[in-house]
Design a protein around this motif. Structure first.
Motif, PDB file in Angstrom:
ATOM      1  N   GLY A 146      20.527  -3.467  -4.608  1.00 43.72           N
ATOM      2  CA  GLY A 146      20.334  -4.653  -3.773  1.00 43.72           C
ATOM      3  C   GLY A 146      21.516  -4.905  -2.866  1.00 43.72           C
ATOM      4  N   PRO A 147      21.627  -6.109  -2.305  1.00 40.54           N
ATOM      5  CA  PRO A 147      20.810  -7.272  -2.608  1.00 40.54           C
ATOM      6  C   PRO A 147      19.367  -7.129  -2.101  1.00 40.54           C
ATOM      7  CG  PRO A 147      22.646  -7.833  -1.154  1.00 40.54           C
ATOM      8  CD  PRO A 147      22.626  -6.382  -1.281  1.00 40.54           C
ATOM      9  N   GLU A 148      18.439  -7.577  -2.931  1.00 41.21           N
ATOM     10  CA  GLU A 148      17.041  -7.619  -2.572  1.00 41.21           C
ATOM     11  C   GLU A 148      16.544  -9.015  -2.881  1.00 41.21           C
ATOM     12  OE1 GLU A 148      13.271  -4.662  -2.988  1.00 41.21           O
ATOM     13  OE2 GLU A 148      15.250  -3.982  -3.476  1.00 41.21           O
ATOM     14  N   ASP A 178      22.773 -13.936  -8.292  1.00 43.73           N
ATOM     15  CA  ASP A 178      22.181 -14.552  -7.104  1.00 43.73           C
ATOM     16  C   ASP A 178      23.230 -14.551  -5.985  1.00 43.73           C
ATOM     17  OD1 ASP A 178      20.904 -15.974  -5.220  1.00 43.73           O
ATOM     18  OD2 ASP A 178      20.623 -17.806  -6.399  1.00 43.73           O
ATOM     19  N   ALA A 179      23.034 -13.676  -5.008  1.00 41.59           N
ATOM     20  CA  ALA A 179      24.010 -13.538  -3.927  1.00 41.59           C
ATOM     21  C   ALA A 179      23.495 -14.147  -2.628  1.00 41.59           C
ATOM     22  CB  ALA A 179      24.321 -12.057  -3.719  1.00 41.59           C
ATOM     23  N   SER A 180      22.474 -15.023  -2.730  1.00 36.87           N
ATOM     24  CA  SER A 180      21.850 -15.558  -1.510  1.00 36.87           C
ATOM     25  C   SER A 180      22.801 -16.439  -0.699  1.00 36.87           C
ATOM     26  CB  SER A 180      20.579 -16.328  -1.866  1.00 36.87           C
ATOM     27  OG  SER A 180      20.873 -17.282  -2.855  1.00 36.87           O
ATOM     28  N   SER A 181      23.752 -17.098  -1.397  1.00 33.13           N
ATOM     29  CA  SER A 181      24.658 -17.982  -0.655  1.00 33.13           C
ATOM     30  C   SER A 181      26.042 -17.351  -0.442  1.00 33.13           C
ATOM     31  CB  SER A 181      24.809 -19.301  -1.424  1.00 33.13           C
ATOM     32  OG  SER A 181      25.264 -19.018  -2.728  1.00 33.13           O
ATOM     33  N   GLU A 184      23.025  -7.785   5.467  1.00 33.88           N
ATOM     34  CA  GLU A 184      21.611  -7.738   5.821  1.00 33.88           C
ATOM     35  C   GLU A 184      21.121  -6.304   5.767  1.00 33.88           C
ATOM     36  OE1 GLU A 184      18.639  -9.072   9.437  1.00 33.88           O
ATOM     37  OE2 GLU A 184      20.727  -8.605   9.846  1.00 33.88           O
ATOM     38  N   ARG A 185      20.041  -6.114   5.027  1.00 38.81           N
ATOM     39  CA  ARG A 185      19.477  -4.776   4.901  1.00 38.81           C
ATOM     40  C   ARG A 185      18.448  -4.591   6.006  1.00 38.81           C
ATOM     41  NH1 ARG A 185      16.807  -1.642  -0.063  1.00 38.81           N
ATOM     42  NH2 ARG A 185      15.084  -3.036   0.211  1.00 38.81           N
ATOM     43  N   ARG A 186      18.743  -3.703   6.924  1.00 39.16           N
ATOM     44  CA  ARG A 186      17.812  -3.516   8.033  1.00 39.16           C
ATOM     45  C   ARG A 186      17.756  -2.083   8.495  1.00 39.16           C
ATOM     46  NH1 ARG A 186      17.530  -5.990  13.681  1.00 39.16           N
ATOM     47  NH2 ARG A 186      15.949  -4.402  13.858  1.00 39.16           N
ATOM     48  N   LEU A 187      16.549  -1.679   8.787  1.00 33.67           N
ATOM     49  CA  LEU A 187      16.315  -0.345   9.318  1.00 33.67           C
ATOM     50  C   LEU A 187      15.773  -0.533  10.729  1.00 33.67           C
ATOM     51  CD1 LEU A 187      16.593   2.391   7.905  1.00 33.67           C
ATOM     52  CD2 LEU A 187      14.187   2.299   7.377  1.00 33.67           C
ATOM     53  N   GLY A 188      16.427   0.067  11.697  1.00 34.96           N
ATOM     54  CA  GLY A 188      15.999  -0.120  13.082  1.00 34.96           C
ATOM     55  C   GLY A 188      15.371   1.134  13.648  1.00 34.96           C
ATOM     56  N   LEU A 189      14.362   0.946  14.477  1.00 32.91           N
ATOM     57  CA  LEU A 189      13.719   2.079  15.135  1.00 32.91           C
ATOM     58  C   LEU A 189      14.487   2.411  16.403  1.00 32.91           C
ATOM     59  CD1 LEU A 189      11.226   3.998  15.313  1.00 32.91           C
ATOM     60  CD2 LEU A 189      10.155   2.229  16.693  1.00 32.91           C
ATOM     61  N   GLU A 190      14.889   3.665  16.540  1.00 38.78           N
ATOM     62  CA  GLU A 190      15.670   4.090  17.710  1.00 38.78           C
ATOM     63  C   GLU A 190      14.795   4.804  18.732  1.00 38.78           C
ATOM     64  OE1 GLU A 190      19.381   3.912  18.158  1.00 38.78           O
ATOM     65  OE2 GLU A 190      18.794   2.222  16.901  1.00 38.78           O
ATOM     66  N   GLY A 191      13.771   5.481  18.260  1.00 35.70           N
ATOM     67  CA  GLY A 191      12.907   6.191  19.204  1.00 35.70           C
ATOM     68  C   GLY A 191      11.877   7.050  18.497  1.00 35.70           C
ATOM     69  N   TRP A 194      22.630  -1.165   7.643  1.00 33.84           N
ATOM     70  CA  TRP A 194      23.219  -1.801   6.463  1.00 33.84           C
ATOM     71  C   TRP A 194      24.393  -0.956   6.000  1.00 33.84           C
ATOM     72  CZ3 TRP A 194      21.172  -1.733   0.849  1.00 33.84           C
ATOM     73  CH2 TRP A 194      21.608  -2.868   0.173  1.00 33.84           C
ATOM     74  N   SER A 195      25.325  -1.596   5.309  1.00 37.09           N
ATOM     75  CA  SER A 195      26.517  -0.872   4.858  1.00 37.09           C
ATOM     76  C   SER A 195      26.314  -0.198   3.501  1.00 37.09           C
ATOM     77  CB  SER A 195      27.703  -1.830   4.801  1.00 37.09           C
ATOM     78  OG  SER A 195      27.343  -2.960   4.062  1.00 37.09           O
ATOM     79  N   GLN A 196      25.056  -0.055   3.089  1.00 43.47           N
ATOM     80  CA  GLN A 196      24.750   0.707   1.877  1.00 43.47           C
ATOM     81  C   GLN A 196      23.564   1.612   2.154  1.00 43.47           C
ATOM     82  OE1 GLN A 196      24.467  -1.155  -2.042  1.00 43.47           O
ATOM     83  NE2 GLN A 196      25.568  -2.902  -1.220  1.00 43.47           N
ATOM     84  N   GLU A 197      23.407   2.607   1.301  1.00 40.12           N
ATOM     85  CA  GLU A 197      22.283   3.528   1.457  1.00 40.12           C
ATOM     86  C   GLU A 197      20.956   2.774   1.256  1.00 40.12           C
ATOM     87  OE1 GLU A 197      21.548   7.924  -0.238  1.00 40.12           O
ATOM     88  OE2 GLU A 197      21.504   6.382  -1.771  1.00 40.12           O
ATOM     89  N   ILE A 198      19.973   3.062   2.095  1.00 42.05           N
ATOM     90  CA  ILE A 198      18.631   2.519   1.882  1.00 42.05           C
ATOM     91  C   ILE A 198      17.802   3.621   1.244  1.00 42.05           C
ATOM     92  CG2 ILE A 198      16.497   1.766   3.022  1.00 42.05           C
ATOM     93  CD1 ILE A 198      18.168   0.163   4.953  1.00 42.05           C
ATOM     94  N   LYS A 199      17.255   3.296   0.074  1.00 42.65           N
ATOM     95  CA  LYS A 199      16.542   4.325  -0.686  1.00 42.65           C
ATOM     96  C   LYS A 199      15.034   4.229  -0.474  1.00 42.65           C
ATOM     97  CE  LYS A 199      19.671   5.376  -4.333  1.00 42.65           C
ATOM     98  NZ  LYS A 199      19.800   5.582  -5.742  1.00 42.65           N
ATOM     99  N   GLY A 200      14.393   5.384  -0.537  1.00 42.33           N
ATOM    100  CA  GLY A 200      12.927   5.440  -0.531  1.00 42.33           C
ATOM    101  C   GLY A 200      12.279   4.883   0.721  1.00 42.33           C
TER     102      GLY A 200
END
Lengths: 172, 405
Positions: free
Chosen positions: B154-156, B214-217, B246-253, B275-281
């Motif tokens: 996470g965070p998720e 809980d890391a929301s705040s 923030e976990r985000r995957l952006g479309l580049e093309g 995101w500054s961590q690996e996004i899995k799956g």
């Protein structure tokens, strides 16, 4: 006369209980996710596994039967999932939960060597696991390289010994 | 003019390739590692396969090295594989020796390909390739002994999950295993402490203890988790750094190259993990709609793990047999975890080209629960009917009938 009527009541009891059980079983069978592939206890070296199922929302994948830290992969039917070598337990969650199946991805240590005209080599990790490659020159260990899956490096040497790199730890 | 330039470049590349690469060798073995728990005096038979992936005529030598080498015997020590033989199954037998000291003991079975001619260019390859399948025997430590790791997920949905896999390496069972995790900021200030569940672990068994935070705040940034595992009055520490952000995957093309209508189109979807961590799956799913707005095609890329702050290419294929020229609406989903990012596209399909035109961008959370929504309703309705039928019979009609009697 009363005895006969009592028998009728008992018969209706029986019919209702039996019908309830049958209906409940049909209902559960209908709502339960249907898993088609991979088969239970599949052992393979192919890291790309096709998960085929119906009536599911997501796949829960973990390396232990307790599913204490599962990976949730949202897919409603078929999906190819790339997995690291290891033993996995998985199930599909929909309105109900499917059976649990086991899947083993066996590690494959594979090294490809391309020789260039200048005497140098390109080494490629063609397996499905990270490798440690010992590079020998004139019979002596020159260096040890770490190669990720499909990674390639140019190197001088005469003998190359590849083994699985376990420093990355187990599958999560 | 452009075509001529490309052709000449291709020609130069081919000539360079032929001159530069004079030979290819490849060798594989599976499995790469086999582990055993120590049982002195027992025998273990292990099958393994040597893979001739280049389909070459090769000569192989197999040898054993390491501290268990005198306890391992091989089914074959040297053999040849022809170009038609893709793999050879071999076996080794491990006779577990007596009196091994506690801890891990290993040996290596080395599969060595002798230098020879390459199938690619018929040139002699001067290098030697060897691959290793390892044998590891774990001897339990006397008493209670645990090994632990720390995985941070996470965070998720604002929650970070700490998973501590614990392996009991002692010859006694662990009765109570639990732990606490202290979370430190980048300034080394302790900002939170969370506790795991408590479990028991049998000797040689591996189980996990889990804690949620809980890391929301919490402000985005780097953090450090220090886990203290307590097992039957003994303590073990493991720590790991992690990021909240923030976990985000952006479309580049998206590109489709070398396309012919009626053939299989290869979509190359370039995405960036912001995101500054690996996004899995993560995977891409594409839906193509006909003029009535119905889904006429749906295809997905395989899942892949995308390293932190890096770009990756997702590949998916679409069989365009029966598809006509024209412009089609399409939706691309980038799915990862419970998140899904959605992009509306238009596909302009001609005889030899698919032009992908981007329209809008939507980010949505939690794509789950859609398909089984109807099933859940049916299930609930069915259960309600069953309950009503049973209640009305046993509480009402049955009693009424009995009263009449």
């Amino acid at each position: 006369m009363k005895m006969v009527k009592n028998k009728h009541v008992v018969a209706i009891d029986f019919v209702i209980i039996a019908a309830t059980l049958v209906f409940a079983l049909v209902l559960v069978g209908y709502a339960r996710p249907l898993i088609i592939a991979p088969v239970d206890e599949l052992i393979t070296t192919n890291s790309s596994v096709l998960f085929e199922f119906e009536k599911g929302d997501f796949i829960l994948l973990d390396n232990n039967l307790d599913f204490s830290s599962p990976e949730k992969i949202y897919a409603e039917d078929n999906l190819i999932i790339n997995l690291k070598p290891g033993v996995y337990y998985w199930r599909v969650q929909g309105a109900l939960t499917s059976e649990i199946r086991q899947l083993t991805i066996q590690s494959e240590v594979e090294l490809k060597l391309k020789e260039f005209a200048d005497g140098k080599f390109k080494i490629v990790n063609a397996g499905n696991t990270n490798l440690n490659v010992d590079v020998y020159e004139n019979g002596e260990l020159n260096q040890t390289l770490t190669l990720g899956v499909e990674e390639e490096k140019e190197v001088s040497g005469k003998k190359f010994i590849a083994r699985e790199d376990v420093s990355g730890g187990e599958n999560e | 003019m452009f075509l001529e330039e490309r052709m000449s470049k291709l020609f130069v590349s081919i000539v360079l390739f032929v001159f530069l690469i004079s030979g290819v060798f490849a060798l594989g073995v599976t499995p790469g590692r086999t582990t055993f728990d120590y049982e002195p005096g027992t025998q273990r038979k292990v099958d393994f396969s040597v893979v001739n992936s280049e389909k070459d005529d090769i000569n192989i030598v197999v040898l054993v090295q390491g501290e268990l080498n005198e306890s391992i015997s091989l089914s074959e020590v040297s053999f040849s594989m022809s170009s038609s033989e893709q793999s050879r199954n071999l076996r080794y037998i491990l006779d577990m020796p007596q009196n091994l000291a506690p801890g891990a003991h290993s040996s290596e079975i080395v599969i060595l390909q002798l230098p020879g001619r390459s199938s690619v260019s018929d040139a002699f390859v001067g290098g030697t390739v060897a691959v290793v399948t390892e044998v590891v025997v774990f001897v339990p430590y006397p008493g209670k002994y645990a090994e632990a790791g720390l995985n941070i997920i996470g965070p998720e949905n604002g929650k970070v999950t700490f998973v501590i896999p614990v392996t009991s390496r002692g010859d006694l069972d662990l009765v109570r295993v639990g732990g606490t995790i202290d979370i430190f900021s980048s300034l080394n200030e302790k900002i939170a402490t969370v506790s795991t569940n408590e479990i028991s672990i049998l000797s040689k068994e591996r189980k996990e203890i889990v804690a949620e935070w809980d890391a929301s705040s919490i402000q985005p940034g780097p953090y450090r988790a220090v886990a203290t595992v307590i097992y039957d009055e003994q303590v073990l520490k493991v720590e790991k750094e992690f990021n909240v952000g923030e976990r985000r995957l952006g479309l580049e093309g998206i590109e489709v190259n070398d396309f012919s209508l009626g053939e299989i189109a290869k979509f190359e979807i370039l995405v960036e993990n912001k995101w500054s961590q690996e996004i899995k799956g993560a995977y891409a799913e594409m839906q193509v709609f006909n003029s009535d707005g119905e889904i006429m095609a749906e295809f997905k890329s395989p899942t892949q793990d995308i390293p932190a702050l890096s770009k990756a290419l997702m590949i998916s294929f679409w069989d365009t047999e029966g598809v006509r020229k024209g412009t089609y609406d399409s939706t691309l989903f980038l799915r990862y975890g419970a998140s899904s990012e959605q992009q509306s596209l238009k596909l302009e399909i001609s005889e030899n080209d698919i032009n992908v035109v981007g329209v809008g961008y939507v980010i949505s959370e939690s794509s789950g629960g859609k398909s089984s929504g109807g099933l859940t309703t049916i299930l609930i309705a069915g259960i309600i009917i069953l309950v009503l039928v049973n209640l009305s019979w046993f509480l009402f009609f049955r009693r009424k009938l009995k009263h009449r009697q």
